[in-house]
Scaffold this motif. Structure first.
Motif, PDB file in Angstrom:
ATOM      1  N   ARG A 173       0.780  -1.113  -0.070  1.00  0.00           N
ATOM      2  CA  ARG A 173      -0.191  -0.026  -0.101  1.00  0.00           C
ATOM      3  C   ARG A 173       0.961   1.235  -0.204  1.00  0.00           C
ATOM      4  O   ARG A 173       1.752   1.521   0.978  1.00  0.00           O
ATOM      5  CB  ARG A 173      -0.720  -0.014   1.304  1.00  0.00           C
ATOM      6  CG  ARG A 173      -1.674   0.964   1.284  1.00  0.00           C
ATOM      7  CD  ARG A 173      -2.728   1.041   2.521  1.00  0.00           C
ATOM      8  NE  ARG A 173      -3.653  -0.017   2.460  1.00  0.00           N
ATOM      9  CZ  ARG A 173      -4.729  -0.027   1.790  1.00  0.00           C
ATOM     10  NH1 ARG A 173      -5.147   0.986   0.902  1.00  0.00           N
ATOM     11  NH2 ARG A 173      -5.443  -1.025   1.598  1.00  0.00           N
ATOM     12  N   PHE A 174       0.675   1.973  -1.002  1.00  0.00           N
ATOM     13  CA  PHE A 174       1.562   3.294  -1.257  1.00  0.00           C
ATOM     14  C   PHE A 174       0.763   4.111  -1.901  1.00  0.00           C
ATOM     15  O   PHE A 174       0.022   4.245  -2.835  1.00  0.00           O
ATOM     16  CB  PHE A 174       2.875   2.986  -2.082  1.00  0.00           C
ATOM     17  CG  PHE A 174       3.557   4.133  -2.467  1.00  0.00           C
ATOM     18  CD1 PHE A 174       4.413   4.773  -1.474  1.00  0.00           C
ATOM     19  CD2 PHE A 174       3.695   4.705  -3.722  1.00  0.00           C
ATOM     20  CE1 PHE A 174       5.337   5.673  -1.727  1.00  0.00           C
ATOM     21  CE2 PHE A 174       4.325   5.821  -3.927  1.00  0.00           C
ATOM     22  CZ  PHE A 174       5.108   6.310  -3.004  1.00  0.00           C
ATOM     23  N   ALA A 175       0.687   5.426  -1.373  1.00  0.00           N
ATOM     24  CA  ALA A 175       0.109   6.666  -1.623  1.00  0.00           C
ATOM     25  C   ALA A 175      -1.448   6.395  -1.863  1.00  0.00           C
ATOM     26  O   ALA A 175      -1.961   6.907  -2.565  1.00  0.00           O
ATOM     27  CB  ALA A 175       0.709   7.295  -3.062  1.00  0.00           C
ATOM     28  N   GLY A 176      -1.932   5.493  -0.689  1.00  0.00           N
ATOM     29  CA  GLY A 176      -3.402   5.328  -0.646  1.00  0.00           C
ATOM     30  C   GLY A 176      -3.806   4.540  -1.630  1.00  0.00           C
ATOM     31  O   GLY A 176      -5.220   4.031  -1.756  1.00  0.00           O
ATOM     32  N   GLN A 177      -2.980   3.743  -2.387  1.00  0.00           N
ATOM     33  CA  GLN A 177      -3.446   2.678  -3.339  1.00  0.00           C
ATOM     34  C   GLN A 177      -2.564   1.470  -3.284  1.00  0.00           C
ATOM     35  O   GLN A 177      -1.304   1.400  -2.584  1.00  0.00           O
ATOM     36  CB  GLN A 177      -3.355   3.136  -5.020  1.00  0.00           C
ATOM     37  CG  GLN A 177      -4.503   4.064  -5.076  1.00  0.00           C
ATOM     38  CD  GLN A 177      -4.465   4.313  -6.775  1.00  0.00           C
ATOM     39  OE1 GLN A 177      -3.574   3.962  -7.208  1.00  0.00           O
ATOM     40  NE2 GLN A 177      -5.482   4.919  -6.983  1.00  0.00           N
ATOM     41  N   VAL A 178      -3.033   0.273  -3.514  1.00  0.00           N
ATOM     42  CA  VAL A 178      -2.381  -1.067  -3.338  1.00  0.00           C
ATOM     43  C   VAL A 178      -1.847  -1.384  -4.858  1.00  0.00           C
ATOM     44  O   VAL A 178      -2.527  -1.440  -5.783  1.00  0.00           O
ATOM     45  CB  VAL A 178      -3.374  -2.043  -3.100  1.00  0.00           C
ATOM     46  CG1 VAL A 178      -2.751  -3.464  -3.042  1.00  0.00           C
ATOM     47  CG2 VAL A 178      -4.076  -1.933  -1.585  1.00  0.00           C
ATOM     48  N   ARG A 179      -0.460  -1.527  -4.843  1.00  0.00           N
ATOM     49  CA  ARG A 179       0.216  -1.603  -6.294  1.00  0.00           C
ATOM     50  C   ARG A 179       1.144  -2.744  -5.920  1.00  0.00           C
ATOM     51  O   ARG A 179       1.710  -3.265  -4.857  1.00  0.00           O
ATOM     52  CB  ARG A 179       1.091  -0.269  -6.361  1.00  0.00           C
ATOM     53  CG  ARG A 179       0.237   0.969  -6.232  1.00  0.00           C
ATOM     54  CD  ARG A 179       1.255   2.188  -6.323  1.00  0.00           C
ATOM     55  NE  ARG A 179       0.581   3.378  -6.395  1.00  0.00           N
ATOM     56  CZ  ARG A 179       0.309   4.331  -7.284  1.00  0.00           C
ATOM     57  NH1 ARG A 179       0.579   3.577  -8.456  1.00  0.00           N
ATOM     58  NH2 ARG A 179      -0.452   5.316  -7.034  1.00  0.00           N
ATOM     59  N   ALA A 180       1.479  -3.402  -6.999  1.00  0.00           N
ATOM     60  CA  ALA A 180       2.261  -4.422  -7.215  1.00  0.00           C
ATOM     61  C   ALA A 180       3.808  -3.981  -7.706  1.00  0.00           C
ATOM     62  O   ALA A 180       3.811  -2.996  -8.334  1.00  0.00           O
ATOM     63  CB  ALA A 180       1.929  -5.482  -8.331  1.00  0.00           C
ATOM     64  N   ILE A 181       4.880  -4.602  -6.895  1.00  0.00           N
ATOM     65  CA  ILE A 181       6.155  -4.422  -7.248  1.00  0.00           C
ATOM     66  C   ILE A 181       6.642  -5.142  -8.426  1.00  0.00           C
ATOM     67  O   ILE A 181       6.605  -6.665  -8.282  1.00  0.00           O
ATOM     68  CB  ILE A 181       7.117  -4.533  -6.108  1.00  0.00           C
ATOM     69  CG1 ILE A 181       6.398  -3.709  -4.737  1.00  0.00           C
ATOM     70  CG2 ILE A 181       8.483  -4.308  -6.200  1.00  0.00           C
ATOM     71  CD1 ILE A 181       7.444  -3.920  -3.574  1.00  0.00           C
ATOM     72  N   LEU A 186       6.591   0.380  -9.498  1.00  0.00           N
ATOM     73  CA  LEU A 186       5.301  -0.031  -8.997  1.00  0.00           C
ATOM     74  C   LEU A 186       4.132  -0.043 -10.324  1.00  0.00           C
ATOM     75  O   LEU A 186       4.282   1.007 -11.171  1.00  0.00           O
ATOM     76  CB  LEU A 186       4.648   0.738  -8.047  1.00  0.00           C
ATOM     77  CG  LEU A 186       5.696   1.035  -6.753  1.00  0.00           C
ATOM     78  CD1 LEU A 186       5.211   1.903  -5.539  1.00  0.00           C
ATOM     79  CD2 LEU A 186       6.003  -0.520  -6.079  1.00  0.00           C
ATOM     80  N   SER A 187       3.115  -1.025  -9.929  1.00  0.00           N
ATOM     81  CA  SER A 187       2.101  -0.680 -11.112  1.00  0.00           C
ATOM     82  C   SER A 187       1.291   0.322 -10.921  1.00  0.00           C
ATOM     83  O   SER A 187       1.192   0.778  -9.573  1.00  0.00           O
ATOM     84  CB  SER A 187       1.159  -2.038 -10.938  1.00  0.00           C
ATOM     85  OG  SER A 187       0.740  -2.170  -9.837  1.00  0.00           O
ATOM     86  N   ASP A 188       0.740   1.041 -12.020  1.00  0.00           N
ATOM     87  CA  ASP A 188       0.026   2.187 -11.724  1.00  0.00           C
ATOM     88  C   ASP A 188      -1.606   1.679 -11.962  1.00  0.00           C
ATOM     89  O   ASP A 188      -1.966   0.738 -12.399  1.00  0.00           O
ATOM     90  CB  ASP A 188       0.386   3.242 -12.980  1.00  0.00           C
ATOM     91  CG  ASP A 188      -0.147   4.508 -12.736  1.00  0.00           C
ATOM     92  OD1 ASP A 188      -0.757   4.748 -11.628  1.00  0.00           O
ATOM     93  OD2 ASP A 188       0.058   5.676 -13.372  1.00  0.00           O
ATOM     94  N   ALA A 189      -2.397   2.584 -11.186  1.00  0.00           N
ATOM     95  CA  ALA A 189      -3.739   2.502 -11.544  1.00  0.00           C
ATOM     96  C   ALA A 189      -4.406   2.365 -12.717  1.00  0.00           C
ATOM     97  O   ALA A 189      -5.475   1.760 -13.198  1.00  0.00           O
ATOM     98  CB  ALA A 189      -4.472   3.316 -10.513  1.00  0.00           C
ATOM     99  N   ASP A 190      -3.700   3.173 -13.822  1.00  0.00           N
ATOM    100  CA  ASP A 190      -4.169   3.175 -15.177  1.00  0.00           C
ATOM    101  C   ASP A 190      -3.646   2.035 -15.945  1.00  0.00           C
ATOM    102  O   ASP A 190      -3.766   2.037 -17.322  1.00  0.00           O
ATOM    103  CB  ASP A 190      -3.671   4.481 -15.621  1.00  0.00           C
ATOM    104  CG  ASP A 190      -4.368   5.803 -15.196  1.00  0.00           C
ATOM    105  OD1 ASP A 190      -5.495   5.459 -14.506  1.00  0.00           O
ATOM    106  OD2 ASP A 190      -3.718   6.718 -15.123  1.00  0.00           O
TER     107      ASP A 190
END
Length: 693
Positions: free
Chosen positions: A17-25, A35-39
């Protein structure tokens, strides 16, 4: 989502969890992490910036909001549900930066962008709602967010909006415990009323040191509490049912699986609610002992006796493993050759099935019974050992462990017994007036009717528990289920041989006279007894008497064991008057030349059942034992007593003069004249003293 923690190391493949979102390394170097982006794209973040973020945490899987439990939402008032849905829109914006009703490609509102941390979004949401008139703190928003992530929209509902009623309202726990103790005391006792249990509750409270000073609530409250505590316990019902429920299993339980005929069978006995004529001609009640196969629900055997004994259970077992003969007078539709049973396949194993009725022959592998004396006796256990049958008594007070035979015995009462004359009903409240005056069947006649009813009705009646797993709406009859399981199991057990059947029958010891063997006022004879007449058996313990075996339900023949013969030790002797008496179990006498149309149709079986019930209800062809019959018997008894007293005068009395000749009375009852009745005041214990004359 599983637990979250600060990462001890950052590796490819982890979710953070980084910057309020869950991302994959997706990549890691010495200076940065990708990190993967929400877009759907990727963003490169310096390691220092990543590790100092206050929201940084490792998660096992991406955060997924639980599905809303709509059924539980229905338990809350509509206003509370509407408020929870309103909160859901705001919490989703805190989590993802967008409201659920946002138009695609719309940029996040200020304070909720992708670069904004979760903590900052919670502060922004608290400020926004407070400005709109809904005063709330950032910590309250964080609490709602965590509840939403754990329970979905259900976590946002105000639980105070749907208060739950306490189980026992405001009743003291010590009063509840005392009433439970009073109820448990009555499990093995006779059934009592609620007023007694309330009184007993007060007594238990006074005798308990920890409950001193506890006051009982109002009587109406106590009755409501009693209704809750006794629900489903049969406290005020039948004592046998109450004991069975109390001593039964308290945890989930199953039953013995039965996938083949005879794998599990159950045996039991019960009084029949019908009057019959016993051997001495006096009306009385009898008991029914029966055995049923769990897999096919086949009623393999059922016998009637005045009182069930151990030898009757062994005879029942012998009848189970031997074919049922097709009797003279039975409908042709009841033959095994015209039923759904695999007759040709079974005939190759046992030639006796050529003239058998449509009832399967099943050899038990396991027999489940209760602790009745007839079933736990040494005689019955030895019979089971002889046939290599697993003997399995049920637990005491656990009638549900043999529920199939219990249900079957109750079904016989409703499907067969109530059609018989002399029906008594299941209790005295259901009993009619003078059932003993009906045209009662004798014990042997009723046994014949029961055997025919089993073959005609029970074995061809669809059973609710016999269903096709692939087509649950279709039910099978016991005969159809047996034929299906025979094909599925791939084998058919061989039935009991004739000599083995005779060995299971009751044993008597009698002398062989010139006229034959006399047993139960019947004489049995055969030319095979010539070498045994007026001869001793050589068995000193039995005073030289001969061993005979008999079937209690077949008066037509007995079997004599010749201890001196080794090849054929059994000699069959028949009743001398068999050709003059219509006994139910006579020898088979069939015309083998007449044409037999294969395949009994359903209407033929239905007609056979209807004719059987009509014949059973009509009773035997003899006069009923009515009121006049009882009076005639009393008159005859008084006449015999008077005649006997007058025929033997006292020794000291003078010889009485010869009486004047009396006019000859009119013949009655078959031409036999009645003696003159002398009205003496004799005591009759059967006479009703309150009956008006």
């Amino acid at each position: 989502m599983s637990g979250m923690q600060r990462p001890s190391r950052i590796v490819v493949g982890s979710w953070v969890r980084f910057a309020g979102q869950v991302r994959a390394i997706v990549g890691v170097t010495a200076k940065s992490a990708t990190l993967s982006d929400a877009d759907g794209g990727q963003v490169e973040v310096p390691i220092g910036e990543l590790t100092v973020d206050p929201d940084l945490a490792v998660v096992d899987l991406p955060v997924r909001t639980p599905l809303p439990a709509q059924s539980r939402l229905e338990t809350f008032p509509p206003q509370a549900v509407e408020k929870a849905l309103w909160w859901e829109d705001h919490i989703l914006e805190v989590l993802h930066g967008y409201r659920p009703d946002a138009v695609p490609d719309t940029a996040p509102r200020p304070g909720y962008g992708l670069g904004t941390s979760l903590t900052a979004r919670q502060r922004a949401k608290a400020a926004e709602l407070t400005a709109a008139g809904h005063e709330v703190s950032a910590s309250a928003i964080a609490n709602l967010r965590r509840r939403y992530q754990a329970d979905g929209v259900l976590g946002l509902v105000d639980r105070r909006a749907a208060p739950r009623t306490p189980e026992f309202t405001a009743v003291d726990a010590r009063v509840v415990a005392a009433m439970r103790a009073a109820i448990s005391e009555g499990v093995d006792a006779s059934t009592r009323t609620g007023s007694y249990l309330i009184w007993r509750t007060g007594e238990i409270l006074r005798q308990t040191p920890e409950a001193q000073g506890v006051e009982l609530p109002s009587r109406s409250t106590l009755y409501r509490l009693l209704a809750k505590l006794t629900r489903g316990t049969h406290t005020f019902g039948a004592a046998s049912t109450r004991r069975s429920r109390a001593h039964g299993a308290k945890t989930p339980f199953g039953e013995l699986p039965a996938f083949a005929p005879g794998e599990v069978m159950q045996i039991d006995s019960t009084p029949m609610d019908v009057m019959v004529l016993l051997d001495d001609g006096v009306p009385g009640r009898i008991e029914l002992t029966a055995m049923i196969g769990v897999a096919t629900r086949t009623l393999t055997a059922a016998v009637l006796r005045p009182t069930t004994k151990a030898v009757d259970a062994s005879v029942l077992l012998a009848r189970t493993v031997t074919p049922e003969p097709q009797r003279p007078g039975w409908a042709e539709a009841l033959r095994m050759s015209r039923s759904v049973l695999p007759h040709r396949r079974l005939l190759s194993l046992d030639e006796r099935l050529e003239h058998a009725a449509a009832r399967p022959v099943i050899v038990p592998e396991m027999i489940v019974c209760d602790h009745g004396k007839a079933f736990i006796s040494r005689n019955f256990k030895s019979s089971c050992r002889f046939l290599e049958i697993d003997f399995q008594p049920a637990h005491k007070g656990s009638g549900f462990e043999k529920g199939h035979i219990e249900k079957m015995l109750a079904s016989i009462a409703s499907l067969f017994v109530q059609f018989l004359p002399g029906h008594l009903g299941r209790s005295t409240d259901h009993r009619g007036r003078h059932p003993e005056r009906d045209r009662l069947w004798s014990l042997l006649e009723l046994q014949e009717l029961l055997d025919e009813w089993i073959v005609a009705h029970w074995q061809n009646r669809p059973h609710d528990s016999l269903r096709d797993p692939a087509h649950p709406s279709r039910t099978f009859t016991p005969n159809e289920k047996y034929a299906t399981l025979v094909e599925a199991c791939g084998h058919v057990p061989v039935a009991l041989a004739g000599d083995d059947y005779i060995e299971l029958l009751p044993t008597e010891w009698r002398a062989v006279n010139d006229y034959g063997i006399k047993f139960k006022h019947r004489v049995y004879d055969t030319p095979g007894l010539d070498a045994l007449r007026r001869q001793g058996s050589g068995i000193t313990a039995k005073r030289g008497l001969w061993e005979i075996h008999r079937d209690p339900y077949d008066v037509s023949r007995i079997w004599v064991r010749d201890h001196r013969a080794e090849d054929r030790p059994w000699i069959e002797a028949t009743w001398k008057h068999l050709h003059r008496a219509p006994v139910p179990f006579g020898e088979l006498a069939w015309d083998h030349v007449r044409h037999q149309r294969p395949g009994a149709t359903e209407p033929e079986i239905a007609d056979a059942v209807a004719a059987l019930l009509t014949r059973a209800h009509a009773g035997p062809d003899r006069p009923a034992a009515g009121k006049s019959g009882r009076r005639d018997r009393r008159v005859a008894a008084r006449t015999r007593a008077t005649a006997t007293a007058a025929a033997v005068p006292p020794k000291d009395s003078p010889t009485p003069p010869a009486p004047a000749p009396e006019p000859e009375p009119e013949p009655a009852d078959g031409g036999r004249p009645l003696a003159k009745v002398i009205p003496l005041g004799l005591f009759d214990p059967l006479e009703d003293p309150w009956r008006r004359t």
